[in-house]
Design a protein around this motif. Structure first.
Motif, mmCIF file in Angstrom:
data_model
loop_
_atom_site.group_PDB
_atom_site.id
_atom_site.type_symbol
_atom_site.label_atom_id
_atom_site.label_comp_id
_atom_site.label_asym_id
_atom_site.label_seq_id
_atom_site.Cartn_x
_atom_site.Cartn_y
_atom_site.Cartn_z
ATOM 1 N N PRO A 155 0.770 -1.197 -0.023
ATOM 2 C CA PRO A 155 0.032 0.025 0.241
ATOM 3 C C PRO A 155 0.791 1.406 -0.127
ATOM 4 C CG PRO A 155 -0.097 -1.021 2.218
ATOM 5 C CD PRO A 155 0.712 -1.926 1.175
ATOM 6 N N LEU A 156 1.948 1.402 0.664
ATOM 7 C CA LEU A 156 3.042 2.433 0.610
ATOM 8 C C LEU A 156 3.520 2.845 -0.852
ATOM 9 C CD1 LEU A 156 3.917 4.580 2.248
ATOM 10 C CD2 LEU A 156 5.859 2.688 3.125
ATOM 11 N N ASN A 216 3.804 8.412 -6.228
ATOM 12 C CA ASN A 216 3.271 9.561 -6.930
ATOM 13 C C ASN A 216 3.838 10.874 -6.054
ATOM 14 O OD1 ASN A 216 0.837 8.869 -8.345
ATOM 15 N ND2 ASN A 216 -0.141 8.004 -6.633
ATOM 16 N N ILE A 217 4.452 10.624 -4.997
ATOM 17 C CA ILE A 217 4.916 12.083 -4.416
ATOM 18 C C ILE A 217 6.233 12.115 -5.045
ATOM 19 C CG2 ILE A 217 6.366 12.847 -2.343
ATOM 20 C CD1 ILE A 217 3.943 11.123 -0.595
ATOM 21 N N LEU A 232 8.257 14.591 -12.312
ATOM 22 C CA LEU A 232 8.110 14.100 -13.740
ATOM 23 C C LEU A 232 6.675 14.764 -14.385
ATOM 24 C CD1 LEU A 232 8.455 12.594 -16.257
ATOM 25 C CD2 LEU A 232 7.193 10.667 -15.053
ATOM 26 N N ASP A 233 5.434 14.964 -13.414
ATOM 27 C CA ASP A 233 4.292 15.283 -14.074
ATOM 28 C C ASP A 233 4.484 17.009 -14.185
ATOM 29 O OD1 ASP A 233 2.997 13.257 -13.281
ATOM 30 O OD2 ASP A 233 2.119 13.736 -11.560
ATOM 31 N N ASP A 251 3.395 4.577 -10.590
ATOM 32 C CA ASP A 251 4.610 4.466 -11.541
ATOM 33 C C ASP A 251 4.380 3.972 -12.929
ATOM 34 O OD1 ASP A 251 3.833 1.761 -10.818
ATOM 35 O OD2 ASP A 251 5.884 1.128 -10.388
ATOM 36 N N ASP A 252 2.972 3.959 -13.400
ATOM 37 C CA ASP A 252 2.535 3.757 -14.751
ATOM 38 C C ASP A 252 2.336 5.043 -15.340
ATOM 39 O OD1 ASP A 252 2.754 0.900 -14.375
ATOM 40 O OD2 ASP A 252 0.653 0.814 -13.724
ATOM 41 N N CYS A 253 2.935 5.032 -16.454
ATOM 42 C CA CYS A 253 2.765 6.555 -17.207
ATOM 43 C C CYS A 253 2.686 6.255 -18.845
ATOM 44 C CB CYS A 253 4.002 7.471 -16.893
ATOM 45 S SG CYS A 253 3.925 9.033 -17.640
#
Length: 71
Positions: free
Chosen positions: A11-12, A18-19, A24-25, A40-42
């Motif tokens: 879960p972590l 995302n953090i 990258l975003d 981690d999917d993009c």
């Protein structure tokens, strides 16, 4: 047994991804790329194979040099 990181599927793991990948975003948005990322999917959407190859090279370089992520 892994001695580093978090367990795959734990879960972590998606929260930390995302953090960490928020940079990258920001970079993809700054470049004007259309993309969707969950943990981690993009997926990065481009108009041609040539553009895809160019984006793949430059984003791989960004991830490896700036974020220290092995691609």
């Amino acid at each position: 047994k892994s001695e580093k990181g978090t367990p795959q599927g734990g879960p972590l793991s998606p929260i930390l991804a995302n953090i960490y990948l928020n940079e990258l975003d920001k970079e993809l948005t700054r470049r004007g790329n259309h993309f969707v990322r969950y943990a981690d999917d993009c997926n990065i959407y481009v108009k041609s194979q040539r553009a895809g190859e160019r984006v793949m090279r430059s984003i791989t370089q960004f991830l490896e040099k700036r974020l220290k992520v092995k691609v």
